[in-house]
Design a protein around this motif. Structure first.
Motif, PDB file in Angstrom:
ATOM      1  N   VAL A  22       0.807  -1.039   0.165  1.00  0.00           N
ATOM      2  CA  VAL A  22       0.079   0.022  -0.121  1.00  0.00           C
ATOM      3  C   VAL A  22       0.764   1.335  -0.098  1.00  0.00           C
ATOM      4  N   ARG A  72      -0.174   7.420   7.077  1.00  0.00           N
ATOM      5  CA  ARG A  72      -1.090   7.129   6.882  1.00  0.00           C
ATOM      6  C   ARG A  72      -2.003   8.733   6.678  1.00  0.00           C
ATOM      7  N   TYR A  77      -4.016   7.460   3.163  1.00  0.00           N
ATOM      8  CA  TYR A  77      -4.641   5.842   2.970  1.00  0.00           C
ATOM      9  C   TYR A  77      -5.037   5.388   4.328  1.00  0.00           C
TER      10      TYR A  77
END
Length: 594
Positions: A22, A72, A77
């Motif tokens: 990710v 994050r 995300y």
């Protein structure tokens, strides 16, 4: 061991793959995480493991969590939390469990686990940690209270909190704190139900067959706790603490009346009861018609008079030191309140002085209040009464150095001719080991108020004291006074006459050294003599003194070639940690860093 470590490392692979996939971590960072995690895991499987290893592992994993949280936020995300954060949190909880299993007695370790669970919102795990901790440490009431509060505040479960408080009372049936917090919890529960009912009524929501119990919402469960608590724990202070809690809630008028009735019927022999009842008279609100400052002041004066009437009633049945302390404290507190109305200010002062005088006449005035009494009298300008009170205080508390100092300071401020005799009386009655403050006061007074001959005679008497602290202090003061009164020659003469009169303080020598340095042309031979005398007393423990001596020799008047000899002597005489400190500082001195 290796198989277990390998298994735990393999369990990390899915989360590491997700981190890389990710884009939260690079491939290089993932490898670094794996390598560091392996090293930390191996440390927990050595033959001899320490608590530090567990804490380091936990802290590392928490740091990783914090880093993930920041990244994050940066890239925006917010998915795959279950595969990444939940896995790390689960591992941290597991490490905490392994640590607390090995070091069960370490309460701080348990509390760290609890703090982690709260921060990362693992409520289910939190209850398990509390349960395990309380099974090991049931003897600590504070932990039971913490667990119950957590159930109430974090999990919103009044039933679980109540269950924990009841279990706590089995272990601590006479714990005031447990009962106080249990009582507070029941009132909070009642308040929550009242709010819920109000919100539902405002929203006009039909709750069907469910009914809010009027008994619970009015605080009946709290009253049950109160009855149980007061049946086991006696004392007006405890009942008043419960009453204070009750007063926070606006629906407890009936319960407050019940508590006050119990207080008045059971504890009239306690000064706290009378103190509370008297101060209640201040709670009456000012009428709307009292708009002027004078009118409000008049109303306040009437309420204060009613308070005093209650205190007087209490003193008629309970003439004790504690009762007088409550009365005088009230009068003092009201006297210290600022007001622009002169009549109210004068009345408060008059009331305070009368209370102090009556308590003193009853021989029930506490030591601390004499200071307040003298301050008030000094501010009023009544010198005669002030002196009388100061003398009376010394008669009442002959063994108190604080009272003697207070009385002497007062007499000095008044310029009384009896001050000298009072100093003699003080030193006669006081334990010599506690007399240092008296000597300090007398020396200061003598230097400003007596002749040089009388002051010198006082110093000579002080030098004969068998108390080392007094003797050392007198030597320092004597040296300072000699320098101020007769200059360097007199100070040098005083120093010479005392240099064999032990014990000494380091300050005695350093002051003489400074006096020499303050001369227009300080003599290095004199400085060497002073340093040598000081080192005979403190050379085995004071590394700073050796360094100062070396600095003097390195100065413009010194002989640098002597430094090596001084260093050799210092290394020979110093002991313990002083050697290490001296070596380090000497090295810095040689290299020019200090």
């Amino acid at each position: 061991m290796a198989e277990i470590v390998q298994q735990r490392i393999e369990n990390r692979i899915p989360e590491l793959e997700q981190l890389e996939r990710v884009g939260l971590f690079s491939k290089k960072e993932v490898k670094s995480l794996l390598k560091r995690g392996t090293a930390l895991e191996y440390k927990l499987h050595r033959l001899i493991i320490t608590k530090v290893d567990f804490i380091a592992y936990i802290q590392y994993e928490i740091n990783v969590l914090e880093l993930i949280k920041k990244r994050r936020s940066r890239i925006g995300y917010q998915f795959k939390r279950e595969e990444i954060e939940f896995s790390i949190i689960s591992r941290i909880n597991n490490i905490f469990r392994r640590a607390t299993t090995k070091w069960k007695e370490d309460v701080q370790l348990w509390l760290s686990h609890i703090a982690f669970c709260k921060k990362w919102n693992t409520k289910g795990q939190l209850s398990k940690v509390f349960s395990s901790m309380l099974a090991i440490h049931p003897e600590k009431p504070a932990l039971w209270i913490m667990a119950a509060k957590s159930e109430l505040e974090d999990r919103n479960s009044s039933e679980s909190a109540r269950h924990l408080f009841l279990r706590a009372l089995r272990f601590h049936p006479e714990s005031k704190k447990v009962y106080q917090e249990y009582f507070r919890m029941e009132l909070l529960h009642a308040e929550k139900l009242r709010k819920q009912q109000k919100e539902l009524e405002q929203a006009e929501i039909d709750v069907g067959e469910y009914e809010f119990s009027p008994e619970i919402m009015s605080g009946k469960l709290a009253e049950v706790v109160y009855r149980d608590a007061t049946g086991k724990i006696q004392g007006a202070d405890f009942i008043l603490s419960l009453l204070t809690i009750t007063a926070i809630f606006d629906f407890t008028k009936e319960l407050q009346d019940t508590i006050i009735q119990d207080l008045q019927s059971k504890y009239t022999d306690d000064s706290l009861t009378w103190d509370f009842m008297a101060k209640r008279e201040l709670e009456a609100t000012v009428g709307e018609e009292l708009q002027s400052a004078k009118g409000r002041a008049s109303d306040i004066a009437r309420r204060e008079d009613r308070c005093c009437q209650v205190y007087e009633e209490g003193l008629n049945s309970l003439n004790t030191e504690a009762m007088w302390a409550c009365y005088v404290s009230f009068c003092l507190e009201r006297f210290r309140r600022k007001t622009n109305v002169q009549e109210l200010k004068e009345k408060r002062q008059e009331r305070l002085l009368a209370a102090l005088q009556r308590a003193h006449d009853s021989s029930l005035l506490k030591e601390d209040f004499y200071k307040n009494w003298l301050q008030v009298l000094l501010s009023s300008g009544d010198s005669e009464q002030t002196a009388a009170v100061a003398m009376a205080a010394t008669q009442r508390y002959r063994q108190s150095v604080d009272v003697w100092c207070l009385a002497l300071q007062t007499m000095v401020r008044l310029g009384s001719g009896a001050t000298g005799k009072l100093f003699q009386d003080a030193l006669t009655h006081m334990n010599p080991k506690l007399s240092l403050p008296l000597w300090q006061l007398q020396v200061e007074w003598s230097m400003t108020s007596q002749s040089s001959e009388e002051t010198e005679a006082l110093f000579q008497r002080g030098l004969l004291s068998v108390v080392p602290a007094v003797s050392m202090e007198i030597k320092e003061k004597y040296l300072d006074w000699s320098y101020g009164a007769g200059g360097y020659k007199k100070a040098r003469k005083t120093f010479t006459s005392l240099h064999e009169s032990r014990p000494f303080s380091k300050a005695f020598f350093t002051r003489m050294i400074q006096m020499e340095k303050d001369q227009e042309t300080p003599k290095m031979s004199n400085l060497r003599d002073f340093y040598e005398r000081a080192l005979r007393e403190f050379g085995s423990t004071d590394d700073d003194l050796w360094l100062e001596y070396i600095r003097e020799e390195l100065g413009p008047s010194g002989q640098p070639e002597n430094c090596g000899k001084i260093h050799w002597r210092a290394m020979k005489l110093l002991e313990g940690e002083s050697v290490e400190r001296f070596t380090a500082q000497y090295t810095l001195l040689q290299t020019g860093h200090i």
